[in-house]
Design an enzyme around this catalytic site. Structure first.
Site, PDB file in Angstrom:
ATOM      1  N   GLU A 164       0.848  -1.180   0.000  1.00  0.00           N
ATOM      2  CA  GLU A 164       0.000   0.000   0.000  1.00  0.00           C
ATOM      3  C   GLU A 164       0.896   1.247   0.000  1.00  0.00           C
ATOM      4  O   GLU A 164       1.861   1.306   0.756  1.00  0.00           O
ATOM      5  CB  GLU A 164      -0.824  -0.063   1.292  1.00  0.00           C
ATOM      6  CG  GLU A 164      -1.633   1.126   1.623  1.00  0.00           C
ATOM      7  CD  GLU A 164      -2.188   1.026   3.060  1.00  0.00           C
ATOM      8  OE1 GLU A 164      -3.013   1.873   3.406  1.00  0.00           O
ATOM      9  OE2 GLU A 164      -1.799   0.124   3.814  1.00  0.00           O
ATOM     10  N   ASP A 210      14.435  -1.273  13.780  1.00  0.00           N
ATOM     11  CA  ASP A 210      15.309  -0.434  12.933  1.00  0.00           C
ATOM     12  C   ASP A 210      14.707   0.968  12.852  1.00  0.00           C
ATOM     13  O   ASP A 210      14.458   1.497  11.775  1.00  0.00           O
ATOM     14  CB  ASP A 210      15.424  -1.056  11.533  1.00  0.00           C
ATOM     15  CG  ASP A 210      16.541  -0.413  10.702  1.00  0.00           C
ATOM     16  OD1 ASP A 210      17.324   0.383  11.253  1.00  0.00           O
ATOM     17  OD2 ASP A 210      16.615  -0.702   9.492  1.00  0.00           O
TER      18      ASP A 210
HETATM   19  P1  ADP Z   1      14.753   0.548   2.274  1.00  0.00           P
HETATM   20  O1  ADP Z   1      14.328  -0.872   2.522  1.00  0.00           O
HETATM   21  O2  ADP Z   1      15.551   0.705   1.035  1.00  0.00           O
HETATM   22  O3  ADP Z   1      15.433   1.195   3.462  1.00  0.00           O
HETATM   23  P2  ADP Z   1      12.236   1.862   2.941  1.00  0.00           P
HETATM   24  O4  ADP Z   1      11.257   0.770   3.172  1.00  0.00           O
HETATM   25  O5  ADP Z   1      12.816   2.511   4.156  1.00  0.00           O
HETATM   26  O6  ADP Z   1      13.418   1.377   1.975  1.00  0.00           O
HETATM   27  O7  ADP Z   1      11.523   2.963   2.036  1.00  0.00           O
HETATM   28  C1  ADP Z   1      12.221   4.068   1.493  1.00  0.00           C
HETATM   29  C2  ADP Z   1      11.421   5.351   1.712  1.00  0.00           C
HETATM   30  O8  ADP Z   1      10.175   5.257   1.044  1.00  0.00           O
HETATM   31  C3  ADP Z   1      11.079   5.611   3.178  1.00  0.00           C
HETATM   32  O9  ADP Z   1      12.073   6.381   3.823  1.00  0.00           O
HETATM   33  C4  ADP Z   1       9.780   6.359   3.077  1.00  0.00           C
HETATM   34  O10 ADP Z   1      10.007   7.748   2.891  1.00  0.00           O
HETATM   35  C5  ADP Z   1       9.130   5.821   1.821  1.00  0.00           C
HETATM   36  N1  ADP Z   1       8.136   4.753   2.108  1.00  0.00           N
HETATM   37  C6  ADP Z   1       8.337   3.581   2.755  1.00  0.00           C
HETATM   38  N2  ADP Z   1       7.213   2.838   2.775  1.00  0.00           N
HETATM   39  C7  ADP Z   1       6.292   3.555   2.107  1.00  0.00           C
HETATM   40  C8  ADP Z   1       4.900   3.326   1.777  1.00  0.00           C
HETATM   41  N3  ADP Z   1       4.286   2.190   2.105  1.00  0.00           N
HETATM   42  N4  ADP Z   1       4.263   4.299   1.103  1.00  0.00           N
HETATM   43  C9  ADP Z   1       4.883   5.442   0.729  1.00  0.00           C
HETATM   44  N5  ADP Z   1       6.165   5.716   1.010  1.00  0.00           N
HETATM   45  C10 ADP Z   1       6.869   4.793   1.692  1.00  0.00           C
END
Ligand code: ADP
Length: 292
Positions: A94, A196
């Site tokens: 989502e 984390d």
């Molecule tokens: P990684 O596994 O590379 O660290 P993240 O899961 O932290 O990546 O996601 C990268 C960035 O994307 C996050 O810092 C956040 O700003 C954005 N993000 C993460 N999850 C979502 C989501 N479900 N919807 C919109 N933006 C998201």
């Protein structure tokens, strides 16, 4: 690059609705994977791509998100699909439009409620990953042993294989052998942790609800999550005051904070090198100086 239209078809099959018009926009912010916003007409998704051999990391990320969701304490993105195209592994979830921060009171209350979800053993039902490093979560009732063996010694062994200075490793192992000194009167509970919780892994949706993502979940001392929130910046005094109203923080937290963050510094040294090894070394020296 991945075939977005093929991914869109698989996603449509999974969600049992036709999706069209796949348009992917790269997003900034992650430290491990490539992240994208995927627009399929009026439907919007969040997609992360990684190497094909890392699909299992997305599976354990979903396990963590599910554990956090079942605590019913904080907003978590729904995971729709995990798979690979032979070249890339992907996770589709989502898309949550992250917005303004209404103040950190609700974040503090939600995390305190999440940490109030406790079980009898430390660890998790599966291993997962911290960044792209494997993270062990073998269940045990002994928190000191857990932190020593599955957190510090594991990272120190990786550091040895990565050729990081033997002095750092020897001193780190000495610290790990004396961990019990930091827990003479404090007996942590096995709380549900995000695992984390740096500032890149929490935010607020447009209604001001706190949201967390990208967890490395396990059951452990709630201080480990709080410490991580202070490693690269801090949510501030007001956050901690609100948190304390819901979940007391032991007076010895300040002494253990560096011990918990050492795990992340070692992991950063192993993943990214640079100045993290010297930061870890300084932290080890400060902690050793506290030993009797
Ligand atoms: P990684 O596994 O590379 O660290 P993240 O899961 O932290 O990546 O996601 C990268 C960035 O994307 C996050 O810092 C956040 O700003 C954005 N993000 C993460 N999850 C979502 C989501 N479900 N919807 C919109 N933006 C998201």
């Amino acid at each position: 690059m991945i075939d977005w239209r093929l991914l869109q078809r698989k996603l449509g099959g999974q969600l049992q609705r036709p999706l069209t018009g796949a348009k992917a926009t790269p997003l900034a912010g992650g430290d491990t994977n490539r992240a994208f916003r995927l627009d399929c007409g009026s439907c919007r998704f969040f997609v992360k791509l990684d190497r094909v051999d890392r699909e299992s990391m997305f599976v354990s990320e979903r396990e963590g998100l599910e554990a956090l969701r079942s605590s019913q304490t904080i907003r978590i993105p729904d995971v729709h699909l995990i798979g690979n195209d032979g070249e890339h592994a992907y996770i589709v979830m989502e898309y949550i439009e992250l917005g303004w921060a209404p103040g950190h009171d609700r974040l503090a209350q939600s995390l305190a409620a999440m940490h109030a979800c406790v079980q009898s053993r430390f660890g998790f039902h599966c291993d997962n990953a911290i960044g792209s490093t494997p993270q062990l979560n073998r269940p045990t009732t002994d928190w000191v042993e857990f932190w020593r063996e599955q957190r510090l010694e594991f990272q120190l062994e990786l550091a040895r294989r990565n050729g990081i200075s033997t002095q750092l490793i020897d001193r780190g192992l000495r610290l790990a052998g004396n961990l019990a000194q930091f827990f003479t009167t404090y007996r942590p509970q096995a709380s549900l942790l995000h695992g984390d919780l740096w500032s890149g892994n929490w935010g607020f949706d447009h209604a001001g609800n706190p949201v967390v993502y990208d967890p490395a979940c396990y059951y452990g001392d709630h201080e480990a999550d709080l410490a991580m929130m202070e490693l690269f910046g801090s949510p501030g005094a007001r956050f901690f005051a609100c948190y304390r109203e819901c979940f007391p923080i032991d007076a010895g937290y300040a002494e253990r904070r560096d011990l918990y963050n050492l795990y992340h510094l070692l992991n950063h040294a192993n993943l990214f090198g640079g100045s993290y090894a010297s930061q870890a070394r300084q932290s080890i020296d400060r902690l050793l100086a506290q030993l009797s």
